[in-house]
Motif scaffolding. Sequence first.
Motif, PDB file in Angstrom:
ATOM      1  N   ILE A 353       0.966  -1.306  -0.091  1.00 16.20           N
ATOM      2  CA  ILE A 353      -0.021  -0.056   0.235  1.00 16.20           C
ATOM      3  C   ILE A 353       0.811   1.260   0.176  1.00 16.20           C
ATOM      4  N   VAL A 354       0.538   2.004  -0.848  1.00 21.07           N
ATOM      5  CA  VAL A 354       1.348   3.426  -1.067  1.00 21.07           C
ATOM      6  C   VAL A 354       0.326   4.354  -0.721  1.00 21.07           C
ATOM      7  N   PHE A 355       0.793   5.533  -0.258  1.00 23.77           N
ATOM      8  CA  PHE A 355      -0.125   6.719   0.278  1.00 23.77           C
ATOM      9  C   PHE A 355       0.441   8.126  -0.218  1.00 23.77           C
ATOM     10  N   THR A 356       0.004   8.872  -0.714  1.00 18.34           N
ATOM     11  CA  THR A 356       0.460  10.371  -0.892  1.00 18.34           C
ATOM     12  C   THR A 356      -0.951  11.149  -0.734  1.00 18.34           C
ATOM     13  N   ASN A 357      -0.583  12.426  -0.529  1.00 20.34           N
ATOM     14  CA  ASN A 357      -1.556  13.407  -0.487  1.00 20.34           C
ATOM     15  C   ASN A 357      -1.314  14.799  -0.927  1.00 20.34           C
ATOM     16  N   GLY A 358      -2.305  15.544  -1.005  1.00 21.55           N
ATOM     17  CA  GLY A 358      -2.194  17.102  -1.558  1.00 21.55           C
ATOM     18  C   GLY A 358      -3.369  17.709  -1.922  1.00 21.55           C
ATOM     19  N   CYS A 359      -3.292  18.802  -2.442  1.00 21.24           N
ATOM     20  CA  CYS A 359      -4.599  19.679  -2.949  1.00 21.24           C
ATOM     21  C   CYS A 359      -5.209  19.159  -4.289  1.00 21.24           C
ATOM     22  N   PHE A 360      -3.712  19.107  -5.129  1.00 18.48           N
ATOM     23  CA  PHE A 360      -4.125  18.901  -6.828  1.00 18.48           C
ATOM     24  C   PHE A 360      -5.098  19.657  -7.341  1.00 18.48           C
ATOM     25  N   ASP A 361      -5.018  20.864  -7.227  1.00 14.74           N
ATOM     26  CA  ASP A 361      -5.664  21.921  -7.868  1.00 14.74           C
ATOM     27  C   ASP A 361      -4.912  22.474  -9.335  1.00 14.74           C
ATOM     28  N   LEU A 362      -5.580  22.405 -10.350  1.00 11.22           N
ATOM     29  CA  LEU A 362      -5.207  22.848 -11.634  1.00 11.22           C
ATOM     30  C   LEU A 362      -3.921  21.927 -11.627  1.00 11.22           C
ATOM     31  N   LEU A 371       2.606  11.323  -9.394  1.00 15.99           N
ATOM     32  CA  LEU A 371       1.507  10.312  -9.125  1.00 15.99           C
ATOM     33  C   LEU A 371       2.078   8.909  -9.941  1.00 15.99           C
ATOM     34  N   GLN A 372       2.863   9.113 -10.965  1.00 16.56           N
ATOM     35  CA  GLN A 372       3.496   7.781 -11.608  1.00 16.56           C
ATOM     36  C   GLN A 372       4.548   7.419 -10.851  1.00 16.56           C
ATOM     37  N   PHE A 373       5.323   8.109 -10.198  1.00 20.69           N
ATOM     38  CA  PHE A 373       6.481   7.743  -9.277  1.00 20.69           C
ATOM     39  C   PHE A 373       5.799   7.167  -7.912  1.00 20.69           C
ATOM     40  N   SER A 374       4.783   7.430  -7.400  1.00 20.97           N
ATOM     41  CA  SER A 374       4.018   6.987  -6.157  1.00 20.97           C
ATOM     42  C   SER A 374       3.499   5.796  -6.571  1.00 20.97           C
ATOM     43  N   LYS A 375       2.779   5.515  -7.581  1.00 22.87           N
ATOM     44  CA  LYS A 375       2.323   4.151  -8.025  1.00 22.87           C
ATOM     45  C   LYS A 375       3.281   3.056  -8.274  1.00 22.87           C
ATOM     46  N   ALA A 376       4.670   3.512  -8.663  1.00 26.63           N
ATOM     47  CA  ALA A 376       5.539   2.691  -8.922  1.00 26.63           C
ATOM     48  C   ALA A 376       6.150   1.991  -7.570  1.00 26.63           C
ATOM     49  N   GLN A 377       6.034   2.582  -6.715  1.00 26.91           N
ATOM     50  CA  GLN A 377       6.382   2.169  -5.188  1.00 26.91           C
ATOM     51  C   GLN A 377       5.697   0.921  -4.529  1.00 26.91           C
ATOM     52  N   GLY A 378       4.699   0.579  -5.116  1.00 29.61           N
ATOM     53  CA  GLY A 378       3.877  -0.622  -4.556  1.00 29.61           C
ATOM     54  C   GLY A 378       2.769  -0.966  -5.532  1.00 29.61           C
ATOM     55  N   ASP A 379       1.588  -1.446  -4.689  1.00 31.00           N
ATOM     56  CA  ASP A 379       0.662  -2.069  -5.652  1.00 31.00           C
ATOM     57  C   ASP A 379      -0.567  -1.255  -5.841  1.00 31.00           C
ATOM     58  N   ILE A 380      -0.980  -0.545  -4.651  1.00 27.11           N
ATOM     59  CA  ILE A 380      -2.127   0.278  -4.493  1.00 27.11           C
ATOM     60  C   ILE A 380      -1.662   1.562  -4.076  1.00 27.11           C
ATOM     61  N   PRO A 437       0.211   2.998   5.655  1.00 27.09           N
ATOM     62  CA  PRO A 437       0.876   2.301   4.303  1.00 27.09           C
ATOM     63  C   PRO A 437       2.094   1.944   4.469  1.00 27.09           C
ATOM     64  N   ASP A 438       2.532   0.890   3.405  1.00 29.82           N
ATOM     65  CA  ASP A 438       3.866   0.369   3.543  1.00 29.82           C
ATOM     66  C   ASP A 438       4.716   1.337   3.050  1.00 29.82           C
ATOM     67  N   VAL A 439       4.223   2.270   2.047  1.00 32.33           N
ATOM     68  CA  VAL A 439       5.224   3.488   1.564  1.00 32.33           C
ATOM     69  C   VAL A 439       4.488   4.735   1.727  1.00 32.33           C
ATOM     70  N   LEU A 440       5.119   5.750   2.109  1.00 35.23           N
ATOM     71  CA  LEU A 440       4.674   7.185   2.547  1.00 35.23           C
ATOM     72  C   LEU A 440       5.522   8.114   1.508  1.00 35.23           C
ATOM     73  N   VAL A 441       4.918   8.759   0.291  1.00 40.00           N
ATOM     74  CA  VAL A 441       5.362   9.483  -0.607  1.00 40.00           C
ATOM     75  C   VAL A 441       5.139  10.830  -0.531  1.00 40.00           C
ATOM     76  N   LYS A 442       6.254  11.568  -0.381  1.00 40.03           N
ATOM     77  CA  LYS A 442       6.231  13.174  -0.505  1.00 40.03           C
ATOM     78  C   LYS A 442       7.266  13.545  -1.564  1.00 40.03           C
ATOM     79  N   GLY A 443       6.946  14.738  -2.028  1.00 39.71           N
ATOM     80  CA  GLY A 443       7.973  15.452  -3.024  1.00 39.71           C
ATOM     81  C   GLY A 443       9.141  15.614  -2.390  1.00 39.71           C
ATOM     82  N   ALA A 444      10.280  15.716  -3.189  1.00 39.42           N
ATOM     83  CA  ALA A 444      11.567  15.851  -2.832  1.00 39.42           C
ATOM     84  C   ALA A 444      12.059  17.380  -2.481  1.00 39.42           C
ATOM     85  N   GLN A 445      10.921  18.412  -2.615  1.00 36.76           N
ATOM     86  CA  GLN A 445      11.059  19.644  -1.761  1.00 36.76           C
ATOM     87  C   GLN A 445      10.830  19.765  -0.459  1.00 36.76           C
TER      88      GLN A 445
END
Length: 490
Positions: A353-362, A371-380, A437-445
């Motif tokens: 299980i992979v989790f990430t979060n954000g506002c995703f406005d525009l 999102l492509q990177f996040s999905k590559a870290q696991g199955d869901i 989650p098994d993996v928590l993803v955030k941006g490298a900033q």
Amino acid sequence: MTDGRLEEVIRTIGAPRILVVGDLMLDRYVWGDVGRISPEAPVPVLRVEREENKLGGSGSVISNLACLGSEVSCCGVIGDDYHGGLVTAELEKLGVGTEGVFTVRGRPTGVKTRAIACAQHVVRIDNEDTSALAGDFEDQIIAFLSDIMPTQDLVIISDYNKGLLSEHFARQTITLARSHDKHVLVDTKSDDVTKFAGATTITPNREEAERLTQTKLDSRENMQQAARQLMIDLDLDFATITLDRDGVALCSGESFEIFPTHPVEVYDTTGAGDMALSIMGFVIAGGYSVEDAVRLANVACGIEISRVGVSPVTREEIIARIKEMHHLIPSKIKTLAEIARIVEEARRKRRRIVFTNGCFDLLHIGHIKYLQFSKAQGDILILGVNTDESVRRLKGPSRPILDQTHRGQILSAIEWIDYIVFFGDDTPLELLRVVRPDVLVKGAQYSRDQVVGADFVESYGGEVRLAPMVEGISTTDIVDKIRERYRNTD
């Protein structure tokens, strides 16, 4: 029936009083992992990780009905043993009275133990006594039924062929119920279905119906012939046959109809028959038609077979599935309760299980790469999305540009996202406690120390990964460019 009508039915049913008569059992689940073959024999070695007790047999129907909000009474027998105590305790947890649960000394409580590894059943172990009850015990139970029957809206007989439903007892129960104008729905594993003659309906599956009618159900014509034969031979009000992936066949009067299922990924058909029986009883007891009952049973069974093991289905889950089926809401958007169920199932199936979060406005290319990177870290990939109110608190009163309905629908179209859940807090920490989650993803900033929830995720062995960022682009930059470019235009 319109989609709104089906949703209205499940919403408006009150708390019908339903009596469940049948074989009470305990279902034990032993969850674990298989990593090697035993040196003692060519069998897998299961390393146990957790164990779980649930009501089985007719208890599965009781659990389903209680979860739907029915007022349930039960009638059955248990042994004077440890497992019988567990059955009684589980009934009491559901708020189901145990006045109709009779203890038989010297008779073991029926127990089915299932060992499961990586969502696959390894072995099942049954401990039971299927001999018939003594006549004086039947008389005691029938006396109980005579007292309680006038107060019930409907009777369900769940016969696992474990000794309770003898011919005499079955006939007495049906005669008593019908004398009080109560519907009687029957599901039986017995080859002798004549003892249930006069019931409202029985609900065999495809294999059972083929055996009972000696008819191969390989065409619509044969299905109709078999259903009509059951209805006539057993003097039923209507006949239903569950047809696994093909849906449910219903024969009533001169009409015959097959209600198709909505395609789902099948993981475990255990409990599907009990679920169909429960929903049909619940809907009919609530005053709605047989057709309504069959349609809703189809929906609930679709949810049940997409899970591992047996677990009740809530009204909210049924309503959500109806909306998904008819595209009234994007199917990826889930409530917190639904997400909790989803991650539990995912862990049982050993999915990462992979989790990430954000506002995703525009949305922009940076979001897509992220999102492509996040999905590559696991199955869901589960995406936490800020609600409009929380975006305003974080970004200011002019944001979001797109409201959460539009953001949710746009995000639902992105293939790498499996599920979306909105959250209204300033941080996703409480949501993380549910998802684990098994993996928590955030941006490298962000640095590792700045990632909200990093300590929590790592405390149970999870990982934090930082996604590379696309330089020079953000929603704020896009908004500023639009403002600057069109500042002096009409």
